[in-house]
Design an enzyme around this catalytic site. Structure first.
Site, PDB file in Angstrom:
ATOM      1  N   CYS B  78       0.830  -1.199   0.000  1.00 40.25           N
ATOM      2  CA  CYS B  78       0.000   0.000   0.000  1.00 40.25           C
ATOM      3  C   CYS B  78       0.874   1.263   0.000  1.00 40.25           C
ATOM      4  CB  CYS B  78      -0.991  -0.032   1.171  1.00 40.25           C
ATOM      5  SG  CYS B  78      -2.320   1.165   0.987  1.00 40.25           S
ATOM      6  N   HIS B 173      -3.262  -5.369   1.761  1.00 42.08           N
ATOM      7  CA  HIS B 173      -2.713  -5.604   3.103  1.00 42.08           C
ATOM      8  C   HIS B 173      -2.876  -7.056   3.557  1.00 42.08           C
ATOM      9  CE1 HIS B 173      -2.156  -1.342   3.894  1.00 42.08           C
ATOM     10  NE2 HIS B 173      -3.329  -1.137   3.320  1.00 42.08           N
ATOM     11  N   GLU B 175      -1.182  -8.395   5.685  1.00 41.20           N
ATOM     12  CA  GLU B 175      -0.831  -8.416   7.109  1.00 41.20           C
ATOM     13  C   GLU B 175      -2.040  -8.189   8.023  1.00 41.20           C
ATOM     14  OE1 GLU B 175      -0.216  -5.996   5.040  1.00 41.20           O
ATOM     15  OE2 GLU B 175      -0.514  -4.063   5.991  1.00 41.20           O
TER      16      GLU B 175
END
Lengths: 298, 193
Positions: B78, B173, B175
């Site tokens: 990002c 993302h 994560e």
């Protein structure tokens, strides 16, 4: 390559934007010019409101959502996320803010409440909400209503960090106490916190809130910001502290640096220099209880 | 040596946790000393304009740029993708990243937060179930230069993951969705480097 269906406005997406703001500073602004100064200084988002809390406190009167023209102007002026405040329980102000396509709504005690019993049902909205809290029960009630981010309240518009300290200590302490309880004690804990058992159990097992928590209310110096970060905040909101000070642009930059390097006293000493006057402020103990904003919300 | 995660701002803790879940040793990087201890770097999600300012302020900007030019493996998600792009579209005045990835990336390409979304993606080089991806005020890769491999696209054809040499950049993302396989992919790149 193909991808299946996409879904918007899910809890993950709503909470996710707050995750990306962590370690950052969100600054109160009342005009597009201030928003630009905040962006240039390294704000991770700006908060649009009608008057900064220090002025609300000084001028009195009813405080409401900002003028839509002003919010549009702020959205056009910056490329970082724009948040805007709605009154507690004023779901129509929230509908308007969503129509204006703000990135986050703050259902805020800094404005005059519109409902002294109920908060906004935030699940009904596509835009995410941040809400204030003074203790764990209040934070969990807001999350139950759909808040995707929490900010401890502090006492806005004072430049006095003592209430911010009290609230983050209270919330962190209550989370630690919850984590230490045995499973069969969590039912009573949920009753005492006036929060749903499932959420209480989740906090007890993970040892943290399920959403990001920033600190707000009284942060006026780089040292204040670093203090809150050392206390475990995910980031800080700065309201009157920047644009009520002698040199907003420099102070804003310094607070951004202090929030990143909160554990490095050498950096903190360096960024605390040459900032001109801090906001004059008012001691929270000098404010009669009925005029304390943190007591709004339940 | 550990994998560094640039920890100036953003969701660096989630990246450290994901790398650790993949069995890697991960450290937060805020100083030159920490950067020099690392084998590779992850640039997290966050606000690219803020990361750039802090990196410049703290003398990390030029050293990271130099490492990238020398083939240091870097993974950007990002805001991290924006920081790796040679060209940034819709940046603020004076915005420039580390560069290195010969691509043009548009900031906030989908609009504001109301247009943020989750979806599933096919990803070249990652077998099995599609990748579950969260796009949060995300950028896209609008143009690619020579030698850039496209690893993933949305169904409308827009590019959301690219690789060039030892640089990996993605719009989304992994994560925050409990998806470890993109980080595993990067760790394999690091081993091969």
């Amino acid at each position: 390559m193909s991808n299946s269906q996409t879904s918007k406005s899910t809890p993950l997406v709503k909470r996710g934007l707050a995750e990306m703001m962590k370690g950052g500073v969100i600054m109160d602004v009342v005009t597009p010019d201030q928003a630009k100064i905040a962006e240039d200084a390294g704000a991770v988002a700006v908060m649009a409101l009608e008057r900064v809390p220090a002025d609300i406190r000084a001028q009195g009167g009813v405080s409401r959502m900002s003028d839509p023209d002003m919010i549009d102007g702020i959205i056009k002026a910056v490329s970082i996320p724009v948040m805007a405040k709605a009154r507690i329980g004023h779901f129509v102000e929230a509908q308007i803010l969503q129509a204006l396509k703000v990135d986050y709504i703050d259902e805020s005690e800094v404005l005059s409440p519109a409902d002294y019993v109920n908060h906004i049902d935030k699940w009904k909205f596509d835009v995410p909400f941040v809400c204030g809290a003074t203790n764990l029960g209040e934070a969990l009630r807001r999350i139950t209503e759909g808040a995707a981010m929490i900010r401890s309240k502090g006492e806005a518009g004072t430049g006095d960090v003592s209430e911010a300290m009290k609230h983050i200590r209270t919330i962190s302490g209550e989370i630690r106490a919850l984590a230490a309880k045995s499973e069969d004690e969590l039912y009573v804990a949920a009753k005492e916190l006036q929060a749903p058992y499932e959420l209480v159990r989740e906090v007890a097992s993970t040892g943290k809130l399920p959403v990001v928590m920033f600190v707000a209310g009284g942060v006026a110096t780089p040292a204040d910001a670093a203090l809150m970060m050392q206390m475990g905040a995910d980031g800080v909101f700065v309201g009157s502290g920047i644009f009520k000070s002698g040199n907003p642009a420099e102070r804003a930059k310094a607070i951004v640096k202090a929030t990143t390097f909160y554990n490095d006293p050498d950096v903190l000493a360096q960024v605390s220099r040459g900032l001109g006057e801090a906001m004059v402020g008012i001691n929270v103990t000098d404010i009669p209880a009925p005029h304390r904003l943190a007591e709004r919300g339940w | 040596m550990p994998i560094g995660v640039l920890a100036l701002q953003g969701d660096f803790r989630e990246h450290i946790a994901t790398l650790e879940a993949c069995g890697a040793d991960a450290i937060a990087v805020r100083t030159i000393g920490e950067l020099e201890r690392c084998d590779a770097l992850v640039i997290p999600g966050g606000e690219s304009t803020v990361m750039q300012k802090l990196a410049v302020n703290y003398g990390l900007f030029d050293p990271i740029k130099k490492l990238i030019a020398n083939g240091f493996p870097v993974f950007g998600t990002c805001a991290g993708l924006i920081m790796l792009a040679d060209e940034i579209i819709d940046g603020i005045e004076g915005q420039a990243g580390f560069g290195g990835l010969p691509v043009a990336v548009r900031r906030n390409a989908f609009g504001n937060q109301l247009d943020s979304f989750e979806t599933d993606l096919e990803f070249t080089g990652i077998e099995g179930e599609p990748i579950h991806a969260a796009f949060i005020r995300a950028p896209i890769v609008e143009r690619i230069g020579d030698g850039v491999e496209v690893l993933s696209k949305l169904s409308d054809g827009r590019i959301v993951a690219v690789r060039s040499g030892n640089l990996l950049g993605i719009s989304f993302h992994p994560e925050v969705t409990g998806e470890n396989r993109v980080h595993e992919y990067f760790l394999k790149m690091v081993q091969a480097a």
